[in-house]
Every structure is written in structure tokens, then in C-alpha cells.
Design a protein around this motif. Structure first.
Motif, PDB file in Angstrom:
ATOM      1  N   ASN A  26       0.824  -1.223   0.000  1.00  0.00           N
ATOM      2  CA  ASN A  26       0.000   0.000   0.000  1.00  0.00           C
ATOM      3  C   ASN A  26       0.853   1.267   0.000  1.00  0.00           C
ATOM      4  O   ASN A  26       0.400   2.325   0.395  1.00  0.00           O
ATOM      5  CB  ASN A  26      -1.034  -0.011   1.131  1.00  0.00           C
ATOM      6  CG  ASN A  26      -0.418   0.251   2.488  1.00  0.00           C
ATOM      7  OD1 ASN A  26       0.791   0.215   2.627  1.00  0.00           O
ATOM      8  ND2 ASN A  26      -1.252   0.522   3.464  1.00  0.00           N
ATOM      9  N   HIS A  27       2.102   1.114  -0.438  1.00  0.00           N
ATOM     10  CA  HIS A  27       2.961   2.273  -0.677  1.00  0.00           C
ATOM     11  C   HIS A  27       3.284   3.049   0.599  1.00  0.00           C
ATOM     12  O   HIS A  27       3.572   4.233   0.549  1.00  0.00           O
ATOM     13  CB  HIS A  27       2.338   3.216  -1.718  1.00  0.00           C
ATOM     14  CG  HIS A  27       3.362   4.008  -2.494  1.00  0.00           C
ATOM     15  ND1 HIS A  27       4.217   3.445  -3.398  1.00  0.00           N
ATOM     16  CD2 HIS A  27       3.683   5.320  -2.470  1.00  0.00           C
ATOM     17  CE1 HIS A  27       5.002   4.380  -3.912  1.00  0.00           C
ATOM     18  NE2 HIS A  27       4.699   5.529  -3.360  1.00  0.00           N
ATOM     19  N   LEU A  28       3.211   2.375   1.761  1.00  0.00           N
ATOM     20  CA  LEU A  28       3.755   3.016   2.966  1.00  0.00           C
ATOM     21  C   LEU A  28       5.276   3.053   2.836  1.00  0.00           C
ATOM     22  O   LEU A  28       5.943   3.893   3.428  1.00  0.00           O
ATOM     23  CB  LEU A  28       3.362   2.245   4.230  1.00  0.00           C
ATOM     24  CG  LEU A  28       1.957   2.494   4.790  1.00  0.00           C
ATOM     25  CD1 LEU A  28       1.694   1.608   5.987  1.00  0.00           C
ATOM     26  CD2 LEU A  28       1.751   3.952   5.167  1.00  0.00           C
ATOM     27  N   GLU A  29       5.834   2.089   2.094  1.00  0.00           N
ATOM     28  CA  GLU A  29       7.241   2.152   1.679  1.00  0.00           C
ATOM     29  C   GLU A  29       7.265   2.215   0.157  1.00  0.00           C
ATOM     30  O   GLU A  29       6.486   1.528  -0.499  1.00  0.00           O
ATOM     31  CB  GLU A  29       8.013   0.899   2.118  1.00  0.00           C
ATOM     32  CG  GLU A  29       8.035   0.634   3.601  1.00  0.00           C
ATOM     33  CD  GLU A  29       8.997   1.528   4.355  1.00  0.00           C
ATOM     34  OE1 GLU A  29       9.671   2.379   3.724  1.00  0.00           O
ATOM     35  OE2 GLU A  29       9.064   1.380   5.583  1.00  0.00           O
ATOM     36  N   LYS A  30       8.178   3.034  -0.377  1.00  0.00           N
ATOM     37  CA  LYS A  30       8.333   3.087  -1.828  1.00  0.00           C
ATOM     38  C   LYS A  30       9.200   1.929  -2.289  1.00  0.00           C
ATOM     39  O   LYS A  30      10.244   1.683  -1.694  1.00  0.00           O
ATOM     40  CB  LYS A  30       9.084   4.377  -2.195  1.00  0.00           C
ATOM     41  CG  LYS A  30       8.190   5.533  -2.492  1.00  0.00           C
ATOM     42  CD  LYS A  30       9.031   6.743  -2.846  1.00  0.00           C
ATOM     43  CE  LYS A  30       8.430   7.950  -2.157  1.00  0.00           C
ATOM     44  NZ  LYS A  30       9.273   9.131  -2.211  1.00  0.00           N
ATOM     45  N   VAL A  31       8.784   1.239  -3.322  1.00  0.00           N
ATOM     46  CA  VAL A  31       9.649   0.173  -3.837  1.00  0.00           C
ATOM     47  C   VAL A  31      10.783   0.815  -4.645  1.00  0.00           C
ATOM     48  O   VAL A  31      10.627   1.884  -5.219  1.00  0.00           O
ATOM     49  CB  VAL A  31       8.874  -0.831  -4.731  1.00  0.00           C
ATOM     50  CG1 VAL A  31       7.741  -1.460  -3.957  1.00  0.00           C
ATOM     51  CG2 VAL A  31       8.359  -0.150  -5.980  1.00  0.00           C
ATOM     52  N   ASP A  32      11.942   0.144  -4.651  1.00  0.00           N
ATOM     53  CA  ASP A  32      13.064   0.664  -5.437  1.00  0.00           C
ATOM     54  C   ASP A  32      12.952   0.211  -6.890  1.00  0.00           C
ATOM     55  O   ASP A  32      13.295   0.931  -7.813  1.00  0.00           O
ATOM     56  CB  ASP A  32      14.400   0.150  -4.869  1.00  0.00           C
ATOM     57  CG  ASP A  32      14.637   0.669  -3.465  1.00  0.00           C
ATOM     58  OD1 ASP A  32      14.088   1.738  -3.142  1.00  0.00           O
ATOM     59  OD2 ASP A  32      15.363   0.002  -2.708  1.00  0.00           O
TER      60      ASP A  32
END
Ligand SMILES: Nc1ncnc2c1ncn2[C@@H]1O[C@H](COP(=O)(O)OP(=O)(O)OP(=O)(O)O)[C@@H](O)[C@H]1O
Ligand SMILES: [Mg+2]
Lengths: 251, 285
Positions: free
Chosen positions: A48-54
Motif C-alpha cells: 500500500n505504498h507506505l514504503e516506496k519500492v526501489d
């Protein structure tokens, strides 16, 4: 349908997710197992985009999460658009994170009213119904600190359900609870599973995985080591690492 | 059941009562306190007008100060380094300069710049004479507000920092709009940490208004000085001002009690009864 393709995530030099590919069919329950630090929470937070994927893509019902494709480039969405996407993905935290200054029913009704702009009276009626569904009809006006841990977690689940999400993510929903309270939360989860809610659950409750999961995934060091139906992964694990982990958990 | 006995509590209470009686005796019998003069001036019209001005300065200074404090706190917490630096510098400067020095500085602005100009950079503008634009009341209010804003900014920032990271995360995960996250979720929880400090600042401001007497503004302290300059009765007139400051502070403290109680909802399992509720319960029993 939830699809992750080639998801990578690092914190500084620590590579936490090293290429995750995963498909979750609608209406199914996926349980993620794995040792501490293997990246389970990070994986959920990327969904849910609480962390941005690299690197890599996350799609929910065909919609890219956090990005917009134009040509062959990806542009990050504005915060407002990301918030709108999150309102369709439920998240239940290990330590509940209920809003302590709002009553149980206010906690449940908050997001539908302010994020989805639902009408107030209807939303409160629905919030009461959801609290009844998790067995807390009589606790609607209690503040979170007046509730037991298990009751708080059930309010948190009702809060996630209130958004009518396409998918609910659970990050160790029972590990902050006393053993005798775990059952009441797992009952709610089982009930949701039977009702056909799409769920991804990180948990150490092997019994729950065995009964309720359609797919069990074993993660280690940022990779999916093994996945399949519970009977296969839990009873006939093919990988040494899965076997070693299960032998420790299944005492 | 026999409740536990507390002999030392009784001994302590007795001692305090004796000391209080002695103090009260001194206050009433020593003619130096001159209570008739005190009574004559306590509700005198010029004193009440000065009191009103003190209240005006306090209310306006606090409002402007806290209105300025919100953006200062937001800027210091923002990810934009320029905004953070601007806020940091402002707070550094206005916390360093003594209020008295600052007030004198604003009052003497006309000496530095005799005309002030506003307008489009390099374009048309309007200019005003500095002394006509900034009255001494304006200078006092400006000084108080700028000074308050620096402290209010830090108080608000500390409150915002005290809110658990999980709350920000839960609000973000539910997709609440940014403004709603701030005003509905974060700020009400921050208020619990902000309020006691804000009340302190407000009481401090109330008394700091006495400093503006250097600008010859007829607030409470200036007014009693004028009177004792005329009649030489220093002590009773200082008492007039003191008692008024004490009364205003008491009112603020009561207000603080109830506002803090309001924001304690949910933070305590059960709110303790207010003193009034306790009194009523005791009478009924
Ligand atoms: N924000 C962060 N900054 C730096 N490192 C982080 C951050 N979040 C997680 N990590 C690190 O990433 C690794 C994976 O963390 P994660 O929380 O995903 O593990 P987990 O599988 O959920 O473990 P657990 O079962 O203990 O919850 C850990 O080594 C952790 O220290
Ligand atoms: Mg975790």
C-alpha cells in the motif's frame, strides 16, 4: 487480483526485498511465514505504498500502486492520489494504532467519512453494524484505552473493513496479544476468510494458516523460498530452510 | 474497617495553620500595608481602564503569537531545508533578544527608518511615515507577538513530536486527506502536550505586559506607578496591581484545568472528578 513483479527494496545498504513475485487471486487468503527480519512487514508496507519500492511493480486489480505509467516511464503519483489508492486497501497493524482520542465507533467511521466522503448517518449505522460483526456491539462508545488488546484489534479490523477494501493486509495481528485473546481475533479473521475477503496475513499462527489459508508463502532473506497450498508447504516442505523454520515453530 | 491513621499529616496541617495565622495577623495589623488606600484604588476607574488594556494586550499578543507559532512549527518540521532554516533562525533570534530590548527597538524604528514602503519589488509601492504607522501600542503588541511566536512555535513543535509515529502511519494507511490527518488525528493528541506549556506561556505573557510600561502605555503596572508617583503610597498600589495579576492568573488556571480535561478524553481510562463534582458529592453524602 494482486500482482507483485520483481519488487526490490533496500534501506541504505541493507537489501530487504530481493525480487518478490507474487500473485493473489481475489477472494483468497495468503499467509506469509518467515523468520524475523526476513522482510515480511516491508513487503506488506510496499503493497500500500507506505514504503516506496526501489524496483518492480505492485498492481491491485490492474491498477499500479504509487505510480502512473506514461510511455515506458513510471511517474510517482501525487500524495493525494496515493491516499486515494490506500483508502481501498485495508491495513491492520500489530499494535493496533487505534486513534486513542476517538471512540471505537468514531475510529471505524472516520475514514469512510473523510477519505471516501460517505454520508455521515449511513456511515455511523454501518460502523455500528461492523462493530457488531466483530462482536463489539456494546463497546461502540468506549475509548480504545478502555478496551482489552483483543477488543482493540477487533476494532482495528472493523476500521479496515469500513472502507470496503479490495484487499486487507494484516501484519502479525495477534502477536501483541495475550495467548487467551488470540483466539477471538483469529475467529474474526476466519469469519472474513469464509466471507471471501481477499487477505494477506503475516502471522506465526500455523494453526490458522493450516485451516484458513489458500496459499502459504515462506520468506527468508528477502526472497520467497517456497509457496503453495498449506498441506504442501506446512506438511511436506521441500526446502531445508522451510523445514528448519517449521520445526522451530511447530513444537 | 478502621482507616489508616496519619499523625504526621495532622502535625503538618497544624504547623501550616499557625504560620498562616501569623502571616494574616501581620497583614492586618501592620499599618504599612495601608489597606484603606488599597481599597480606594482597587476598583478606581483609571485602574480598571488600565486593567482592560493589560487584558487586551495579553489576548491580542497570545492570539497573534500562537497564530505565528503554528507556521513556525510546521516550517521547522517540514522536509524543505530552506523553510526549516528560516524558522530555526527566527526562533533563535527572537528567543535571544530580551523582550525589553526588542520593545525599545520597535519603538525607535522611526529613528532607523523614517519611512516604510510596501509594494511590488522594483515596481510601484506605497510609503508611510514610520511613526504614523507604528503607534506605541502597535510597537508593544508587535514586540509581544513576535516574542511569543518564537516560544509558541517551539511549544507546538514539541507537542507534534510527542504524537506516536504509529498514529501518522494509521492515518496514512486509511488514506485520510493530509489536512484531516493533521487536524483530526495529530493535533488533538498533540494538544495534551501543548496545553500545559501554552498556559505557562500565557501567564508569563500576562505579566510580561507590565514591561511595556517603558513605552508609556497605560497598562496596569504603568498606571499604578503614575498614581504612587503622585501620592507616594508605593506598597498599597503595588498590591493593587499584584492582586489583579493574581486574580487574572487564577481565572486562566481554572480555564486551563477544563480545557486540559477536554483534551484528556480517551487518554485516561476514567477522568477523575472535578473539584466541584467532588464537593457536590461530599455535600450529598
Ligand atoms: N525503516 C527502516 N530503516 C532501516 N531498516 C529497516 C527499516 N524497516 C525495516 N528495516 C530492516 O529491514 C529488515 C526487514 O524488516 P521487516 O520489518 O520487514 O522484517 P519482518 O520479516 O517483518 O520481521 P518481524 O517478524 O520481526 O516483524 C530488518 O532487518 C529491519 O531491521
Ligand atoms: Mg514484521
Amino acid at each position: 487480483m494482486i500482482e507483485l513483479t520483481g519488487v526490490h527494496k533496500s534501506f541504505g545498504t541493507l537489501e530487504v526485498l530481493r525480487g518478490i513475485d507474487l500473485t493473489v487471486r481475489p477472494g483468497t487468503v495468503t499467509v506469509i511465514l518467515g523468520p524475523s527480519g526476513s522482510g515480511k512487514s516491508t513487503l506488506l508496507r510496499c503493497v500500500n505504498h507506505l514504503e516506496k519500492v526501489d524496483r518492480g511493480l505492485v498492481r491491485v486489480d490492474g491498477e499500479l500502486i504509487g505510480y502512473r505509467r506514461s510511455g515506458n516511464r513510471l511517474h510517482e503519483l501525487s500524495e493525494r492520489q496515493i491516499l486515494r489508492q490506500r483508502a481501498r486497501i485495508g491495513f491492520v497493524f500489530q499494535n493496533f494504532n487505534l486513534f486513542p482520542h476517538l471512540t471505537a465507533v468514531e475510529n471505524v467511521a472516520e475514514a469512510p467519512i473523510s477519505a471516501l466522503r460517505k454520508p455521515r448517518i449511513e456511515t455511523y449505522e454501518r460502523a455500528h453494524a461492523l462493530l457488531a460483526r466483530v462482536g463489539l456491539a456494546d463497546k461502540a462508545d468506549a475509548y480504545p484505552r478502555q478496551l482489552s488488546g483483543g477488543q482493540q484489534q477487533r476494532v482495528a479490523i472493523a476500521r479496515a473493513l469500513a472502507l470496503e477494501p479490495r484487499l486487507i493486509l494484516f501484519d502479525e495481528p495477534t502477536s501483541a496479544l495475550d495467548p487467551e485473546l488470540v483466539g477471538e481475533v483469529l475467529d474474526v479473521l476466519r469469519d472474513l476468510a469464509t466471507a471471501g475477503t481477499t487477505m494477506i496475513v503475516v502471522t506465526h499462527e500455523i494453526g490458522f494458516a493450516r485451516e484458513a489459508a489458500d496459499t502459504v508463502i515462506f520468506m527468508d532473506e528477502g526472497r520467497i523460498v517456497e509457496q503453495g497450498p498449506p498441506a504442501q508447504v506446512l506438511d511436506h516442505p521441500r526446502h531445508d530452510r522451510t523445514q528448519a523454520f517449521l520445526s522451530k515453530v511447530l513444537i | 474497617m478502621v482507616p489508616a491513621r496519619h499523625p504526621w499529616r495532622w502535625a503538618g496541617t497544624g504547623l501550616v495553620l499557625v504560620l498562616l495565622a501569623q502571616f494574616a495577623h501581620g497583614l492586618t495589623t501592620n499599618p504599612g500595608w495601608d489597606w484603606p488606600t488599597f481599597a480606594g484604588y482597587f476598583l478606581e476607574e483609571s485602574v480598571l481602564r488600565a486593567l482592560l488594556l493589560t487584558i487586551e494586550l495579553t489576548v491580542a499578543g497570545a492570539l497573534l503569537g500562537f497564530l505565528g507559532g503554528i507556521p513556525l512549527a510546521a516550517m521547522r518540521l517540514s522536509r524543505n531545508p530552506v523553510l526549516a532554516a528560516v524558522s530555526w533562525t527566527y526562533i533563535w533570534v527572537f528567543r535571544s533578544v530580551p523582550l525589553l530590548v526588542q520593545l525599545l527597538f520597535w519603538a525607535n524604528l522611526g529613528y532607523l527608518y523614517d519611512r516604510l514602503q510596501i509594494g511590488v519589488p522594483f515596481g510601484p509601492g506605497w510609503s508611510f511615515s514610520t511613526t504614523s504607522l507604528i503607534s506605541s501600542f502597535g510597537a508593544a503588541l508587535l514586540g509581544l507577538a513576535l516574542h511569543e511566536a518564537a516560544f509558541a512555535g517551539e511549544i507546538i513543535r514539541s507537542g507534534l513530536l510527542s504524537v506516536d509515529q504509529g498514529q501518522h502511519e494509521a492515518a496514512a494507511a486509511l488514506g485520510l486527506p493530509r489536512r484531516r490527518q493533521f487536524f483530526r488525528i495529530v493535533l488533538p493528541q498533540a494538544m495534551r502536550a501543548i496545553l500545559p506549556n501554552a498556559a505557562n506561556l500565557l501567564v508569563n505573557l500576562l505579566k510580561s505586559t507590565s514591561i511595556v510600561y517603558v513605552l508609556a502605555i497605560g497598562e496596569l503596572f504603568y498606571q499604578v506607578q503614575v498614581v504612587y508617583g503622585r501620592n507616594g503610597r508605593v506598597v498599597p498600589l503595588l498590591m493593587v496591581a499584584t492582586v489583579w495579576y493574581v486574580i487574572l492568573t487564577a481565572l486562566l488556571s481554572v480555564l486551563q484545568y477544563y480545557v486540559e480535561r477536554y483534551f484528556a478524553r480517551g487518554a485516561l481510562r476514567t477522568l477523575p472528578p472535578t473539584p466541584f463534582q467532588r464537593l457536590r458529592a461530599a455535600i450529598r453524602r
